[in-house]
Design a protein around this motif. Structure first.
Motif, PDB file in Angstrom:
ATOM      1  N   THR A   1      -8.427   7.681  -6.620  1.00 19.11           N
ATOM      2  CA  THR A   1      -8.281   6.763  -7.751  1.00 19.11           C
ATOM      3  C   THR A   1      -8.181   7.537  -9.063  1.00 19.11           C
ATOM      4  O   THR A   1      -8.653   8.674  -9.178  1.00 19.11           O
ATOM      5  N   ALA A   2      -7.588   6.887 -10.044  1.00 13.80           N
ATOM      6  CA  ALA A   2      -7.494   7.481 -11.384  1.00 13.80           C
ATOM      7  C   ALA A   2      -8.897   7.719 -11.936  1.00 13.80           C
ATOM      8  O   ALA A   2      -9.144   8.716 -12.627  1.00 13.80           O
ATOM      9  N   GLU A   3      -9.826   6.842 -11.607  1.00 14.66           N
ATOM     10  CA  GLU A   3     -11.212   7.014 -12.039  1.00 14.66           C
ATOM     11  C   GLU A   3     -11.799   8.316 -11.486  1.00 14.66           C
ATOM     12  O   GLU A   3     -12.466   9.058 -12.204  1.00 14.66           O
ATOM     13  N   SER A   4     -11.529   8.610 -10.202  1.00  9.66           N
ATOM     14  CA  SER A   4     -12.030   9.855  -9.603  1.00  9.66           C
ATOM     15  C   SER A   4     -11.406  11.075 -10.258  1.00  9.66           C
ATOM     16  O   SER A   4     -12.083  12.088 -10.472  1.00  9.66           O
TER      17      SER A   4
ATOM     18  N   MET B   1       0.839  -1.191   0.000  1.00 12.87           N
ATOM     19  CA  MET B   1       0.000   0.000   0.000  1.00 12.87           C
ATOM     20  C   MET B   1       0.878   1.247   0.000  1.00 12.87           C
ATOM     21  O   MET B   1       1.886   1.300   0.677  1.00 12.87           O
ATOM     22  N   ILE B   2       0.466   2.237  -0.715  1.00  9.35           N
ATOM     23  CA  ILE B   2       1.198   3.497  -0.814  1.00  9.35           C
ATOM     24  C   ILE B   2       0.972   4.303   0.462  1.00  9.35           C
ATOM     25  O   ILE B   2      -0.155   4.456   0.920  1.00  9.35           O
ATOM     26  N   ARG B   3       2.074   4.821   1.040  1.00 10.05           N
ATOM     27  CA  ARG B   3       1.985   5.641   2.256  1.00 10.05           C
ATOM     28  C   ARG B   3       2.473   7.048   1.940  1.00 10.05           C
ATOM     29  O   ARG B   3       3.649   7.249   1.660  1.00 10.05           O
TER      30      ARG B   3
ATOM     31  N   VAL C   1      -3.741   7.879  -7.593  1.00  9.63           N
ATOM     32  CA  VAL C   1      -3.197   9.149  -8.048  1.00  9.63           C
ATOM     33  C   VAL C   1      -3.014  10.013  -6.809  1.00  9.63           C
ATOM     34  O   VAL C   1      -3.899  10.071  -5.949  1.00  9.63           O
ATOM     35  N   ARG C   2      -1.865  10.660  -6.698  1.00 12.77           N
ATOM     36  CA  ARG C   2      -1.619  11.612  -5.608  1.00 12.77           C
ATOM     37  C   ARG C   2      -2.022  12.990  -6.115  1.00 12.77           C
ATOM     38  O   ARG C   2      -1.544  13.453  -7.140  1.00 12.77           O
TER      39      ARG C   2
ATOM     40  N   LEU D   1       0.207   7.376  -9.910  1.00 15.11           N
ATOM     41  CA  LEU D   1       1.028   6.374  -9.229  1.00 15.11           C
ATOM     42  C   LEU D   1       0.660   5.023  -9.815  1.00 15.11           C
ATOM     43  O   LEU D   1       0.016   4.965 -10.862  1.00 15.11           O
ATOM     44  N   ALA D   2       1.031   3.960  -9.144  1.00 19.22           N
ATOM     45  CA  ALA D   2       0.626   2.632  -9.603  1.00 19.22           C
ATOM     46  C   ALA D   2      -0.900   2.544  -9.537  1.00 19.22           C
ATOM     47  O   ALA D   2      -1.496   2.929  -8.523  1.00 19.22           O
TER      48      ALA D   2
END
Length: 143
Positions: free
Chosen positions: A100-103, A1-3, A84-85, A79-80
């Protein structure tokens, strides 16, 4: 998980024992948090995990999330997948949100767009912070 998280220095502004909450003042506003065992004026370090930040394009109303701050999107970094950041510029503070990329596509998020950060939770740690490093306390009107 991305932190990814944002660190903020804040000052305890006041306590609201009726709700078990404290108000913390930082450079770009105030946050309501579970009551901290520190006197008003004390400094704290706040960590806001990007996973605990949601974004809205209009002022959020009728939601249970108390901490809502306006800002401008400063960066959108893929990101992966699916993440998305999104970096939100609040003024002196840059707050990261992990969405999310969808959002990002559905809301057409891009730099320069005004948005609201909705912060679900924060981590608080008392810290030995010089009063000079904290935002000046905002006067609270007497009742």
């Amino acid at each position: 998980m991305i932190r990814i998280s944002t660190a903020i220095l804040a000052r305890v502004l006041r306590h609201d024992p009726a709700y078990g909450l404290s108000t913390l003042h930082f450079a770009d506003g105030e946050l309501r948090v579970p009551q901290v065992a520190l006197e008003p004026g004390a400094g704290v370090r706040i960590a806001i995990d990007a996973r605990d930040v949601a974004l809205a394009l209009t002022r959020p109303m009728d939601v249970s999330i108390t901490n809502r701050l306006p800002g401008t999107i400063a960066a959108v970094e893929p990101l992966a997948l699916p993440y998305v950041r999104v970096a939100l510029d609040l003024g002196a503070t840059r707050l990261d949100a992990l969405v999310t990329a969808e959002s990002v596509e559905r809301l057409a998020l891009e730099p320069g767009l005004r948005a609201w950060a909705m912060i679900k939770t924060v981590a608080i740690e008392p810290a030995m912070i010089s009063p000079a490093d904290l935002p000046p306390p905002r006067p609270w009107p007497s009742a």
